[in-house]
Design an enzyme around this catalytic site. Structure first.
Site: not given
Lengths: 717, 717
Positions: B319, B426, B579, B193, B236, B398
């Site tokens: 999340e 990211e 979000w 991820e 996750n 984030d």
């Protein structure tokens, strides 16, 4: 015999529940004729009679010399019900003319004198009364099959003694569904590209599903709405799918075998690069002899296995699919290559006109995706072989809820054209929204490219001198392995309507919907037939325009979410992308200038009067204004409202209409099947949520940009 | 022994090419001490000497009583090179104090008199000179290992007779990388991820990869920049990954076995629902005795298999991940449940503070995602067990390129905190863009939440009375199975810098970069060392600010593409989403009002003076203005420009700087490894394309909204 799916079924019977056959099934029926399609007719009649107490009898089952139909069952009878003394008291005769000697039936001879003999063609039929007998005549087996389902549609009214005789023939010879089904699960698109009804009924995880009972039920549904051809795989042809043409042809043949008794021919999407990809050649150049030989040889093998194979469907030089451009050839070269291979066997090639620059730069305002199909194909008119059908999306963009009719349709009189619709609701709510598309297709088919006195699009497709050589009507399927076939039970109406409008494009879409309602919710099966009918009309009749109201305004299109695969709003979602789908909204105005005078010139691709109408900001129809013009938010529409106030008004109205639809549906609690009721109810909840989201995003977007408050003071976030 | 990856390797040696060991490898080295980590040190020294002609000798390899290290190899020596008569002429001594009797070496005794005995701790070391001998002392094996790599970094300068002795100790006890690696390929997120460097080095298609050589090479890289802990799976936690805790624990143990000799402890991301998901219980309620027993028993089994297991990492109620809220418990209840199970074994639980409403309604302006972590966790200060580390992202949103420092860091003096960075890029170019993040992290670590005279973030994390109990520095890894480890070869610098800044947060990120350049491109291996150094500094030093310039302006954040998974611009991409990441741009202005007076009140979560500074539109630092305030486009920044002109200027400048970076890189043609040169060149091409796209989309967006032309007349589309 048994027909799965009509009793305790794995799938919903759609418009063919047993009750739909009551009128015919309670009578004494004679089926006269031979061959597999007549066998199908007899099976249907037999089952109906078994269900409803009538009596079925068969004659003429020995095939006449010279027909290609293989032998059917011997003469006989079937069904249970009335006593033997009633057997000959025929009430209904379905007769294939020329299929041997007719037996005597009670009353007069079933073949009437004045029946336009020879005029019925391959698929037509004559329905008439002869004394006490309702007579259906056909000159070919498919005509008898379509006539049977016509009788089913008519129900008891078919037996009204006052009913005048009538001949029925389809407007176009091929009424086709394209399945965008993948054999392998595609990493992005899944099992069915743009599929919203579960998996494929043909393929699963790289293999043929071989659910023959369901395939047969599917063929039956298709025949009952007049569809006679399908393609079994996605136009985006990947590695595994390319092999359907060669070593996996057996999978295709198996589907063809199952669908053949319902008069449905199978076509295959192929990759233009097949000679390289599966043939091992170094080139797919259409001018190369070995390439032409490869296609000829490969196609011959296809026909050896599937003698009634329909042909090839090709997406070439489009969105990354290979095509003739790689070899410096044009689309006529490419299409004719395949046509040459298919011609000896009676096959056709459907060559898609969906060719455009999908790597456009949003900064480049000189390139207009709307122009692309015309620019690519109009110059090629006259160069395509007779068995090439150029398949043109109905609008210049991509199946939006509102587009002008594609100018290509009026620009290629020497070319066979297929107009392509999208039954699967990619841009129209993805089968989570009620959106009955019959009115949209009807508008397109009724559009007159040469003005009020000229021919319609439907005429061009049917074939008229100097305007069109005749072609097909094609649509992308919305069927999957969902129990309701189409995910949303009410989306079955779209599948049904496409078939019926392809057979008869002039038919009122409300009347088509009425047929569908009668068949799917037969009056004898619901608690309150009139209430069911009225409710369904209330939900469906105007649902396409409702959808238009709460989504992209005034024909500007898109504004859908790329991240959510075209579901839900994202006003700028494609505004800076490579797909050529822009709206150019700024603080002053919105819309795309496609005029000749100051824009991309797209309006000039139409013949008169439309070229002038679309060019003019004053004459342009409101619903297409932003497709053709960039206007200030204060521009006053023909309807009297400003653009921005129109946006607010339609979006509040559209969302309210959806809320009302949900309320209205609740009227049917207890009146229709509970599972179907719940499924529709859940989808309406989502439609209300989504329509509200559309309303708020669109209104907020334009309020933030324009600064113009709603004249009615409603809440804009 | 052999160390794969340093010769004809499947992977790039990163900052440990053989040449980096030249200074030590050309000398006569004594390693004194026992245990696996000292074995590692000796192996490294032996290999270096074999490569460069030095001589390695080992003493004290019998472990002293009472240590937990298992037995190392017997005393001996290794390496080739100098003749036997030179063996005892030690030039470098790496000495683990207390590890048995030291042999005599040439010159004086290697243990100096004034060495702050006992003050070195578990990981510290003392580097000093004793006559002609460079001496490295440590009180624990890890210290010797870190000292060795410090010597490597220093190169020849370590042997400068004038070099003063110095003690080195890490600022924080745990310097950790979180791998967001999935065991099963996730249908959306893939194998890793937010991974931009190929697949996982641990997992492939549901199985452990067991590429032990590469794992060992990875451990070596980590040790060499000071990282001492990793978590091996994504926060996750899906079904397969949940089983790493139980029946697939062996896979984790295998990784731990390989990394242990490099001083790296292994942690595991677990699901809070593990008692249900893998334990078969009906509940995961932290107050239930059977749940606590299950965690105790399960954790005991983990430690039986992995005695130095680090602990658990948990993303709970975040999340979609399960958490204590399901049982009406709070995060302290949840974290302490796991802490209780880990405490007897010395393990810790890292509990992420990344908790917010990820199903927010964009219409609801009263909810502010930025507030969420503080609102959730600050009231719980003092309630967490001693072995809970609350893991806080450095900013309140984030991992954006620019955010204010999270107010949580100053709000929980009674709680151990880990500040979390994101080495994987990211939101900072996904390893296709050069973006050296050292300066960003340095700014965050140097931020003084209580004003100019107060402690820094780094102090809070290290532990200061009344301000912070001490915790960890953690970052999401950017490593994958790409030959360059990090996709973009220059992104290795980020991994290196994170480790080095975690060890010493006050270190100048330019100096860290200098270290990295020296090690990765040793002067003896490049054609023109100074040119290489200058070029790399020119590309990297300011690259974070360059990235900031061409992306979302003035701290407003996001504006990234949801469809492209956070890569590239989409100004409104998250504007109407759930979000909670909005900018509220309209025709008049842009930004989020987070003041107490008129906004969400987020500014009030800071202590003074920042609470007041951020509250004030005049005092707020320019780079955070739009994070805290909604202002008109004409608002004049402290820097003197209007907001909209600043947007234009920075975006033109940022894109130009990237173009200049690409030009500058070309200076290195022929001076560095050609494959690396090409890889960086390709990525720079993409960065130029992407930065241009950012520039044009952002500028066009704000020009269309504001209508304000660029004062310098540059082209805005």
């Amino acid at each position: 015999m048994s027909l799965p799916g009509t009793g305790t079924a794995r799938w919903h019977p759609a418009w063919l529940p047993p009750e739909a056959f009551r009128a015919i099934g309670t009578r004494r029926v004679l089926v006269h004729g031979a061959g597999p399609l007549v066998d199908t007719v007899f099976e249907e009649v037999t089952r109906a009679c078994a269900d409803h107490g009538g009596r079925a009898r068969r004659t003429g089952a020995t095939p006449p010399a010279g027909t290609t139909d293989s032998a059917g069952p011997p003469d006989g009878d079937g069904g249970g019900g009335p006593a033997a003394d009633e057997v000959d008291a025929t009430q209904v005769a379905l007769v294939l003319r020329g299929a041997g000697a007719l037996p005597a039936v009670a009353g007069d001879a079933p073949v009437p004198a004045g029946g336009e003999p020879g005029a019925l063609g391959d698929e037509g039929f004559l329905l008439t009364r002869d004394g006490a007998v309702t007579v259906l005549l056909a000159d070919a087996p498919a005509g008898l099959l379509y006539g049977l389902f016509h009788l089913v549609r008519l129900g008891e009214t078919a037996f009204d003694p006052a009913r005048p005789g009538a001949v029925h023939r389809p407007a176009v010879r091929r009424r086709m569904l394209d399945h965008w089904d993948n054999v392998d699960v595609h990493p992005v698109m899944g099992q069915v590209e743009r599929g919203y009804a579960g998996g494929s009924i043909f393929w699963r995880d790289g293999r043929a599903r071989r659910d023959l009972a369901r395939l047969r039920a599917y063929g039956r549904l298709l025949a009952a709405c007049g569809i006679n051809a399908i393609s079994v795989n996605n136009v985006n042809v990947h590695a595994t799918e390319a092999r359907l043409l060669t070593d996996r042809l057996g999978d295709v043949a198996e589907i063809a075998d199952v669908l053949r008794p319902y008069g449905v021919r199978v076509h295959l999407s192929v990759t233009f690069a097949a000679p390289v990809v599966v043939g091992g050649l170094a080139t797919a150049d259409p001018r190369e002899r070995r390439v032409r030989d490869w296609w000829a040889r490969t196609t011959r093998q296809v026909y050896q296995r599937i003698p009634d194979f329909g042909g090839y469907l090709v997406k070439a030089d489009s969105e990354g699919q290979p095509g003739p451009f790689a070899y410096g050839r044009d689309h006529a070269d490419g299409a004719n290559l395949l046509a040459e291979a298919l011609a000896p066997h009676g096959g056709v090639v459907h060559w898609r006109a969906f060719v455009y620059d999908h790597r456009q730069d949003w900064r480049d305002r000189s390139t207009d995706r709307a122009r692309a199909a015309y620019d690519h194909f109009a110059p090629l008119d006259g160069r395509f072989d007779d068995n090439v059908v150029l398949q043109v999306k109905y609008g210049p963009m991509d199946f939006q809820a509102r587009e002008p009719v594609s100018p290509v349709i009026a620009a290629m009189p020497a070319t066979r054209l297929a107009v392509e619709f999208q039954v699967t609701q990619e841009y129209t709510g993805q089968q989570r929204h009620v959106c009955y598309l019959g009115p949209c297709w009807s508008e397109v088919l009724g559009f007159r490219p040469w003005g009020p006195d000229g021919h319609r699009v439907a005429d061009v497709v049917a074939g008229v001198p100097d305007r069109g050589r005749g072609g097909d009507l094609v649509a992308v399927s919305n069927v999957g392995d969902d129990p309701y076939w189409t995910g949303h039970p009410l989306a079955q109406a779209n599948l049904y309507a496409f078939g019926r409008l392809a057979w008869d494009p002039r038919r009122d879409p409300r009347a088509v919907l009425d047929e569908w309602i009668d068949l799917t919710f037969p009056p004898t099966t619901t608690g309150d037939p009139e209430r069911v009918r009225e409710t369904l009309h209330a939900l469906l009749d105007d649902s396409w325009r409702t959808y238009e109201r709460y989504t992209a305004p005034l024909g500007v299109g898109f504004m859908v979410s790329p991240a959510n695969r075209h579901y839900g709003p994202d006003v700028d979602g494609y505004e800076y992308s490579r797909w050529g789908t822009y709206h150019f909204a700024d603080r002053d105005g919105v819309g795309v200038d496609r005029t000749r005078a100051t824009g991309t010139g797209f309006a000039g691709q139409y013949p008169q009067p439309w070229s002038t109408v679309y060019e003019s900001v004053d004459e342009c129809p409101d619903e297409l204004l932003l497709f053709f013009h960039h206007v200030p938010y204060g521009h006053v529409l023909r309807g009297g409202s400003t653009v921005v106030q129109h946006i607010y008004d339609t979006h509040f109205a559209g969302a309210e209409e959806v809320t009302a639809m949900r309320e209205r549906w609740r009227d049917l609690a207890g009146l229709v099947d509970p599972a179907l009721y719940d499924r529709v109810g859940e989808r309406l909840d989502e439609q209300v949520r989504s329509a509200t989201e559309w309303r708020d995003q669109i209104n907020t977007y334009f309020f933030r940009k324009s600064g113009v408050p709603d004249a009615k003071g409603r809440r804009i976030h």
